[in-house]
Design an enzyme around this catalytic site. Structure first.
Site, PDB file in Angstrom:
ATOM      1  CE  LYS A  77     -14.480   4.738  -2.581  1.00  0.00           C
ATOM      2  NZ  LYS A  77     -13.879   4.930  -1.257  1.00  0.00           N
ATOM      3  CE  LYS A  82      -3.542   2.736   0.929  1.00  0.00           C
ATOM      4  NZ  LYS A  82      -4.583   3.052  -0.045  1.00  0.00           N
TER       5      LYS A  82
HETATM    6  P1  ADP Z   1     -12.510   7.970  -1.411  1.00  0.00           P
HETATM    7  O1  ADP Z   1     -11.525   9.019  -1.070  1.00  0.00           O
HETATM    8  O2  ADP Z   1     -13.924   8.389  -1.286  1.00  0.00           O
HETATM    9  O3  ADP Z   1     -12.206   6.651  -0.736  1.00  0.00           O
HETATM   10  P2  ADP Z   1     -11.384   6.966  -3.927  1.00  0.00           P
HETATM   11  O4  ADP Z   1     -10.678   7.966  -4.762  1.00  0.00           O
HETATM   12  O5  ADP Z   1     -10.589   5.981  -3.146  1.00  0.00           O
HETATM   13  O6  ADP Z   1     -12.389   7.784  -2.987  1.00  0.00           O
HETATM   14  O7  ADP Z   1     -12.428   6.130  -4.837  1.00  0.00           O
HETATM   15  C1  ADP Z   1     -13.357   6.805  -5.677  1.00  0.00           C
HETATM   16  C2  ADP Z   1     -12.781   6.871  -7.095  1.00  0.00           C
HETATM   17  O8  ADP Z   1     -12.742   5.558  -7.672  1.00  0.00           O
HETATM   18  C3  ADP Z   1     -13.599   7.630  -8.107  1.00  0.00           C
HETATM   19  O9  ADP Z   1     -13.392   9.024  -8.017  1.00  0.00           O
HETATM   20  C4  ADP Z   1     -13.069   7.051  -9.439  1.00  0.00           C
HETATM   21  O10 ADP Z   1     -12.002   7.846  -9.916  1.00  0.00           O
HETATM   22  C5  ADP Z   1     -12.482   5.705  -9.069  1.00  0.00           C
HETATM   23  N1  ADP Z   1     -13.060   4.540  -9.745  1.00  0.00           N
HETATM   24  C6  ADP Z   1     -12.364   3.439 -10.092  1.00  0.00           C
HETATM   25  N2  ADP Z   1     -13.136   2.522 -10.689  1.00  0.00           N
HETATM   26  C7  ADP Z   1     -14.384   3.046 -10.728  1.00  0.00           C
HETATM   27  C8  ADP Z   1     -15.644   2.566 -11.206  1.00  0.00           C
HETATM   28  N3  ADP Z   1     -15.766   1.375 -11.788  1.00  0.00           N
HETATM   29  N4  ADP Z   1     -16.732   3.362 -11.057  1.00  0.00           N
HETATM   30  C9  ADP Z   1     -16.625   4.580 -10.497  1.00  0.00           C
HETATM   31  N5  ADP Z   1     -15.456   5.086  -9.997  1.00  0.00           N
HETATM   32  C10 ADP Z   1     -14.345   4.336 -10.116  1.00  0.00           C
HETATM   33 MG    MG Z   2     -10.199   5.561  -1.075  1.00  0.00          MG
END
Ligand code: ADP
Ligand code: MG
Length: 312
Positions: A273, A127
């Site tokens: 997620k 990570k």
């Molecule tokens: P957080 O800070 O809320 O944990 P992340 O940046 O870790 O957010 O995760 C959200 C991001 O995941 C979105 O902004 C997008 O860029 C990315 N993402 C990757 N794969 C997908 C997908 N299949 N559908 C939507 N978003 C996606």
């Molecule tokens: Mg995240």
């Protein structure tokens, strides 16, 4: 109804991802407004949140100040950011609750998450955390026992273990606070990683825990009906990043696992997620929703927003 709400990094930063203290206070106010609306509708809410950018900033301070004050370990960085973000959220939540005329108040808990000392992540840290550094500077930190990886033109980056969360150690205290009517902020940054020594004593370890996976675990511990993962997109999409992008609405957990296996969701972003949403439903939760922060009230009432994972 009881809801576990996981706030993504964007809920604790401004729109450009900046985390100046005022940006964090402003973002917390926005999130708190939506949370207070939920609480006013009679829902118990447990809030958890990310801490990536905040820990990143602490690591820079550690590096720069190392000749003067001893650097603190990563578990301490987790504890410090839980406390600071907890404080910021408490102020924002109490103010928003008071505005809605709610008698309920917020409470924040420094929270430990137990992981296994033999988690494979400790042998193969993967990570990435903190900032990129030029090779010469990274080498000094490698000599101090850290693992850094060459990430190409951007430079070197530290990698740490992201072990599987096994238990939210402080879940009983969290549940007691929710039962007493508090809006509880807990397990920020996935919780402070601890391992149990043979005699049962807990000890912090240098690792980071995925906040979405910890949220799913906590949701089970507090017996939440619904888990909402609030992020910066309205829904997960299929064929992400291509012209065929297609938002995903309601989907059974069986189908969602298939889609994940097909590789639709970014690892390290949407992937965890989706995994968390599936885990929550597989462990008996009614519904997990992945959506944008400003849509969380609709997500809870089930008005067709976001990506909704249901049993089946
Ligand atoms: P957080 O800070 O809320 O944990 P992340 O940046 O870790 O957010 O995760 C959200 C991001 O995941 C979105 O902004 C997008 O860029 C990315 N993402 C990757 N794969 C997908 C997908 N299949 N559908 C939507 N978003 C996606
Ligand atoms: Mg995240």
């Amino acid at each position: 109804m009881r809801v576990l709400l996981a706030l993504g990094g964007n809920a604790m930063a401004n729109a450009d991802g900046r985390v100046h203290p005022d940006d964090q206070i402003g973002a917390a106010k926005l999130a708190a407004g939506s949370i207070a609306t939920l609480v006013a509708s009679g829902v118990d809410v447990v809030v958890t949140h990310g801490n990536g950018p905040q820990v990143g900033n602490l690591l820079v301070k550690n590096e720069l100040a190392a000749p003067v004050v001893p650097p603190v370990p990563l578990d301490w960085c987790g504890a410090q950011t839980q406390a600071t973000l907890g404080f910021v959220l408490l102020n924002a939540l109490d103010a928003a609750l008071a505005r809605t005329g709610e008698a309920r108040r917020a409470a924040a808990l420094v929270t430990r998450t137990r992981v296994s000392a033999s988690d494979p992540g400790f042998l193969n840290p993967a990570k990435p955390i903190g900032r990129y550094l030029p090779a010469e500077e990274a080498r000094v930190l490698v000599e101090h026992g850290e693992t850094w990886e060459d990430r190409g033109p951007k430079g070197w980056r530290r990698v740490v273990a992201s072990p599987e969360p096994l238990e939210i150690v402080d879940a009983p205290a969290i549940t007691a606070l929710v039962d007493a009517g508090f809006v509880v902020v807990a397990a920020g940054g996935g919780g402070i990683p601890v391992v149990a020594d043979p005699d049962g004593t807990l000890r912090g370890v240098e690792a980071v825990i995925d906040k979405d996976l910890a949220a799913a675990l906590l949701a089970g511990h507090v017996d939440a009906d619904v888990m909402v993962v609030a992020t910066d997109v309205p829904a997960a999409v299929l064929h992400y990043g291509t012209p065929e992008e297609e938002p995903l609405g309601e989907v059974t957990v069986t189908r969602m696992r298939e889609l994940a296996a097909e590789g639709h969701f970014g690892s390290g972003s949407m992937g965890p997620k989706v995994d968390a949403a599936c885990r929550f439903v597989e462990r008996g939760g009614q519904r997990s929703v992945i959506t944008r922060l400003d849509l969380i009230t609709e997500a809870v009432t089930g008005s067709g927003v976001g990506t909704v994972v249901v049993p089946g």
